[in-house]
Motif scaffolding. Structure first.
Motif, PDB file in Angstrom:
ATOM      1  N   TRP A  80       0.281   3.377   5.157  1.00  9.36           N
ATOM      2  CA  TRP A  80      -0.750   2.594   4.468  1.00  9.36           C
ATOM      3  C   TRP A  80      -1.332   1.554   5.420  1.00  9.36           C
ATOM      4  O   TRP A  80      -2.561   1.386   5.481  1.00  9.36           O
ATOM      5  CB  TRP A  80      -0.141   1.922   3.234  1.00  9.36           C
ATOM      6  CG  TRP A  80      -1.127   1.061   2.496  1.00  9.36           C
ATOM      7  CD1 TRP A  80      -2.065   1.473   1.592  1.00  9.36           C
ATOM      8  CD2 TRP A  80      -1.282  -0.361   2.618  1.00  9.36           C
ATOM      9  NE1 TRP A  80      -2.791   0.399   1.142  1.00  9.36           N
ATOM     10  CE2 TRP A  80      -2.334  -0.734   1.750  1.00  9.36           C
ATOM     11  CE3 TRP A  80      -0.631  -1.342   3.363  1.00  9.36           C
ATOM     12  CZ2 TRP A  80      -2.753  -2.055   1.617  1.00  9.36           C
ATOM     13  CZ3 TRP A  80      -1.043  -2.661   3.229  1.00  9.36           C
ATOM     14  CH2 TRP A  80      -2.087  -3.014   2.366  1.00  9.36           C
ATOM     15  N   GLN A  87      -5.540   0.641   7.198  1.00 13.21           N
ATOM     16  CA  GLN A  87      -6.269  -0.589   6.882  1.00 13.21           C
ATOM     17  C   GLN A  87      -7.016  -1.115   8.111  1.00 13.21           C
ATOM     18  O   GLN A  87      -6.582  -0.933   9.248  1.00 13.21           O
ATOM     19  CB  GLN A  87      -5.306  -1.672   6.382  1.00 13.21           C
ATOM     20  CG  GLN A  87      -4.415  -1.231   5.235  1.00 13.21           C
ATOM     21  CD  GLN A  87      -5.181  -0.571   4.110  1.00 13.21           C
ATOM     22  OE1 GLN A  87      -6.177  -1.123   3.619  1.00 13.21           O
ATOM     23  NE2 GLN A  87      -4.747   0.614   3.706  1.00 13.21           N
ATOM     24  N   SER A 111      -6.859  -7.252   8.442  1.00  8.29           N
ATOM     25  CA  SER A 111      -7.367  -7.312   7.067  1.00  8.29           C
ATOM     26  C   SER A 111      -6.278  -7.528   6.024  1.00  8.29           C
ATOM     27  O   SER A 111      -6.582  -7.722   4.839  1.00  8.29           O
ATOM     28  CB  SER A 111      -8.114  -6.018   6.732  1.00  8.29           C
ATOM     29  OG  SER A 111      -7.215  -4.918   6.685  1.00  8.29           O
ATOM     30  N   VAL A 112      -5.000  -7.487   6.421  1.00  7.26           N
ATOM     31  CA  VAL A 112      -3.876  -7.516   5.479  1.00  7.26           C
ATOM     32  C   VAL A 112      -3.101  -8.818   5.648  1.00  7.26           C
ATOM     33  O   VAL A 112      -2.878  -9.280   6.766  1.00  7.26           O
ATOM     34  CB  VAL A 112      -2.936  -6.311   5.708  1.00  7.26           C
ATOM     35  CG1 VAL A 112      -1.729  -6.369   4.769  1.00  7.26           C
ATOM     36  CG2 VAL A 112      -3.693  -4.997   5.546  1.00  7.26           C
ATOM     37  N   ARG A 146      -6.202  -7.639   0.618  1.00  8.64           N
ATOM     38  CA  ARG A 146      -5.205  -6.620   0.912  1.00  8.64           C
ATOM     39  C   ARG A 146      -3.891  -7.309   1.256  1.00  8.64           C
ATOM     40  O   ARG A 146      -3.889  -8.323   1.959  1.00  8.64           O
ATOM     41  CB  ARG A 146      -5.635  -5.752   2.096  1.00  8.64           C
ATOM     42  CG  ARG A 146      -6.874  -4.904   1.859  1.00  8.64           C
ATOM     43  CD  ARG A 146      -7.179  -4.110   3.134  1.00  8.64           C
ATOM     44  NE  ARG A 146      -8.273  -3.177   2.959  1.00  8.64           N
ATOM     45  CZ  ARG A 146      -9.552  -3.462   3.171  1.00  8.64           C
ATOM     46  NH1 ARG A 146      -9.885  -4.688   3.590  1.00  8.64           N
ATOM     47  NH2 ARG A 146     -10.497  -2.560   2.977  1.00  8.64           N
ATOM     48  N   VAL A 171      -3.433  -3.203  -8.572  1.00 11.02           N
ATOM     49  CA  VAL A 171      -3.702  -3.507  -7.160  1.00 11.02           C
ATOM     50  C   VAL A 171      -3.562  -2.271  -6.273  1.00 11.02           C
ATOM     51  O   VAL A 171      -3.624  -2.381  -5.039  1.00 11.02           O
ATOM     52  CB  VAL A 171      -2.765  -4.626  -6.643  1.00 11.02           C
ATOM     53  CG1 VAL A 171      -2.965  -5.897  -7.445  1.00 11.02           C
ATOM     54  CG2 VAL A 171      -1.305  -4.192  -6.644  1.00 11.02           C
ATOM     55  N   GLY A 186      -3.982   0.660  -3.900  1.00 17.82           N
ATOM     56  CA  GLY A 186      -4.979   0.890  -2.864  1.00 17.82           C
ATOM     57  C   GLY A 186      -5.169  -0.294  -1.943  1.00 17.82           C
ATOM     58  O   GLY A 186      -5.420  -0.127  -0.750  1.00 17.82           O
ATOM     59  N   ARG A 187      -5.035  -1.519  -2.486  1.00 20.48           N
ATOM     60  CA  ARG A 187      -5.199  -2.702  -1.632  1.00 20.48           C
ATOM     61  C   ARG A 187      -3.920  -3.512  -1.514  1.00 20.48           C
ATOM     62  O   ARG A 187      -3.856  -4.470  -0.731  1.00 20.48           O
ATOM     63  CB  ARG A 187      -6.316  -3.600  -2.151  1.00 20.48           C
ATOM     64  CG  ARG A 187      -6.016  -4.359  -3.430  1.00 20.48           C
ATOM     65  CD  ARG A 187      -7.101  -5.405  -3.688  1.00 20.48           C
ATOM     66  NE  ARG A 187      -6.927  -6.108  -4.937  1.00 20.48           N
ATOM     67  CZ  ARG A 187      -6.214  -7.226  -5.081  1.00 20.48           C
ATOM     68  NH1 ARG A 187      -5.604  -7.759  -4.047  1.00 20.48           N
ATOM     69  NH2 ARG A 187      -6.119  -7.810  -6.262  1.00 20.48           N
ATOM     70  N   GLY A 188      -2.885  -3.158  -2.276  1.00 26.80           N
ATOM     71  CA  GLY A 188      -1.636  -3.897  -2.215  1.00 26.80           C
ATOM     72  C   GLY A 188      -0.431  -2.979  -2.276  1.00 26.80           C
ATOM     73  O   GLY A 188      -0.413  -2.014  -3.060  1.00 26.80           O
TER      74      GLY A 188
END
Length: 489
Positions: free
Chosen positions: A294, A298, A302-303, A332, A358, A360-362
């Motif tokens: 995952w 990304q 961005s995370v 994210r 969440v 897909g982004r978490g």
């Protein structure tokens, strides 16, 4: 892999940390550094902790040996509990009581001259010689009769920042300026003669005030520390820190305590893969491949990585409020949740439907996460942290990540204030009455660091700080300068 250096005056050093992984890991790292410089190191802990720390690198087995002492049972302490990671916060004082019972077996170990040992090649090595130094943590206020009987000098190795020792001050300072109330603990100490961030918020000061009171072990944590640092057998104080991270404090502390207070550097492992070789505090870990895949998908920086340490007093309510904040932030994130009460299901701690909303982004992981590997990933842009000194080093000083800061206890508030003042992090507000925080405030802090213009300045400052503090050559020189062990012997 660093080359092992031969020294003309090899020492036999006994290293004995407090029973917390945030202490044991840097003590073991210092042991490895000393061994690579030609010294023999006997590392002392309890059986379960020694097993969870992982193996000594093969090239160092001739110079580092691990000796275990059985931790006695104490009423109220869970069976098998040998570290702070094994007990609830209110049980830590019982762990200290059990730790005090190690005085007799430790005395026997030292009295036997740390029994002679033979390396794998059959030749006698440095362990057969009398102990030259004992390196202690803050907790062994019972060690002095042992050290005096055998005429062994001691050094205190404090894994906490120099700022905490400056805040605590000397026994004389505390007698002249007693801190009896919460308000007393909120102010900058009068013995610090320059403007600083050495102060606590009210909810933090209440916990600090408790550190001045005796606990179930019969002695306060502050008294333990001060008994150690003021004893004549304590020849010097060593901090896991450096002047680049904490300007002005080392000269101040040397003057205050009238003995050398010196940096050991940050003692960060040399390679990211070193993080993969250790064991989780609970023993073992879940596969992490899915989370890595995952992260690989990304965008760069961005995370935000979210982790509140292995021993911070995090409650289910904290986890729920943190989840609300992460969901509201829109950022994210990769979140490492420490299991509580033996429950390894993250879903049991989170609001209903959180992971679905969440998706897909978490990503949420319950249990151990290879933190250094995560922080090293190109997708990582910031760290939401409890501001433990070790985590601050790994994220900010090693990789230059700005911080979202949620301090809980001990030195963490001091670290948060200092990092905010240096423009590398944003602190989440708390309610002084009940120490709670709101999800909306978590979301606002995350957005400031990850999504708003302010975040660019924070990230730039963090990278600039990393370039100075994270200079590996300079950091290794601090360990080289630990030749003071010979000088002060």
């Amino acid at each position: 892999m660093a080359e092992i250096q031969e020294t003309s005056s090899p020492l036999h050093i006994v290293v004995f940390p407090w029973l917390a992984f945030g202490h044991m890991i840097p003590f073991l790292e210092l042991s490895k550094r000393l061994a690579r410089r030609g010294h023999a190191v006997t590392f002392v802990s309890t059986p379960r902790n020694a097993a969870r720390l992982g193996a000594v690198p093969p090239e160092l087995t001739a110079r580092v040996r691990v000796v275990t002492l059985e931790l006695p049972a104490v009423e109220g302490l869970p069976d098998g509990a040998e570290s702070m990671a094994d007990v609830a916060p209110e049980k830590v004082e019982l762990l200290k009581k059990a730790f005090d019972s190690l005085a007799a077996p430790f005395a026997a170990l030292v009295g036997e001259g740390c029994a002679s040992h033979t390396g794998g090649d059959g030749e006698a090595d440095g362990f057969e010689r009398k102990t030259d130094w004992i390196i202690l943590d803050f907790a062994q206020n019972w060690v002095w009769p042992i050290a005096e009987e055998h005429k062994i000098p001691c050094a205190m190795f404090l894994i906490l920042p120099a700022a905490l020792l400056a805040y605590i001050g000397t026994k004389h300072d505390n007698e002249a300026h007693p801190r009896r109330t919460t308000e007393d603990c909120m102010a900058q100490p009068p013995w610090v003669p320059f403007p600083s961030t050495l102060s606590y918020r009210r909810h933090e000061a209440e916990a600090i005030a408790a550190g001045f009171r005796p606990n179930a072990s019969g002695v306060s944590d502050i008294d333990r520390l001060l008994q150690l640092v003021h004893h004549p057998s304590c020849r010097l104080i060593v901090h896991r820190s450096c002047p680049e991270a904490e300007p002005w404090l080392f000269p101040l502390l040397t003057d205050l305590f009238a003995k050398p207070v010196v940096p050991a550097g940050l003692l960060l492992p040399g390679d990211v893969v070193d993080d993969e070789d250790g064991h989780a505090p609970g023993g073992g870990h879940e596969p992490f491949a899915a989370a890595v895949r995952w992260l690989d998908e990304q965008p760069r920086r961005s995370v935000i990585y979210v982790a509140l340490g292995s021993e911070a007093p995090v409650t289910p309510a904290h986890i729920r409020d943190l989840a609300v904040g992460l969901e509201l932030s829109g950022a994210r994130f990769l979140w490492a949740i420490r299991p509580q009460s033996g429950d390894h299901s993250a879903g049991a701690l989170l609001p209903d439907g959180f992971e679905r909303r969440v998706a897909g982004r978490g990503v949420v992981r319950a249990g151990w996460v290879p933190q250094v590997r995560v922080l090293a990933h190109a997708a990582m842009g910031a760290f939401l942290t409890h501001c433990g000194w070790g985590s601050t080093m790994e994220s900010l000083f090693r990789f230059g990540h700005p911080l979202v800061m949620l301090p809980f206890v001990a030195d963490q508030g001091l670290i948060a204030r200092a990092m905010a003042a240096r423009g590398v992090g944003v602190e989440v507000p708390r309610d002084d009455a009940d120490r709670s925080f709101r999800g909306a405030d978590v979301a606002a802090a995350v957005r400031r660091v990850m999504m708003e213009e302010e975040g660019e300045a924070l990230a730039r400052n963090a990278r600039e700080m990393q370039e100075v503090v994270g200079d590996r050559v300079r950091q290794e020189l601090y360990v080289d300068e630990l030749v003071f062990l010979q000088r002060y012997k």
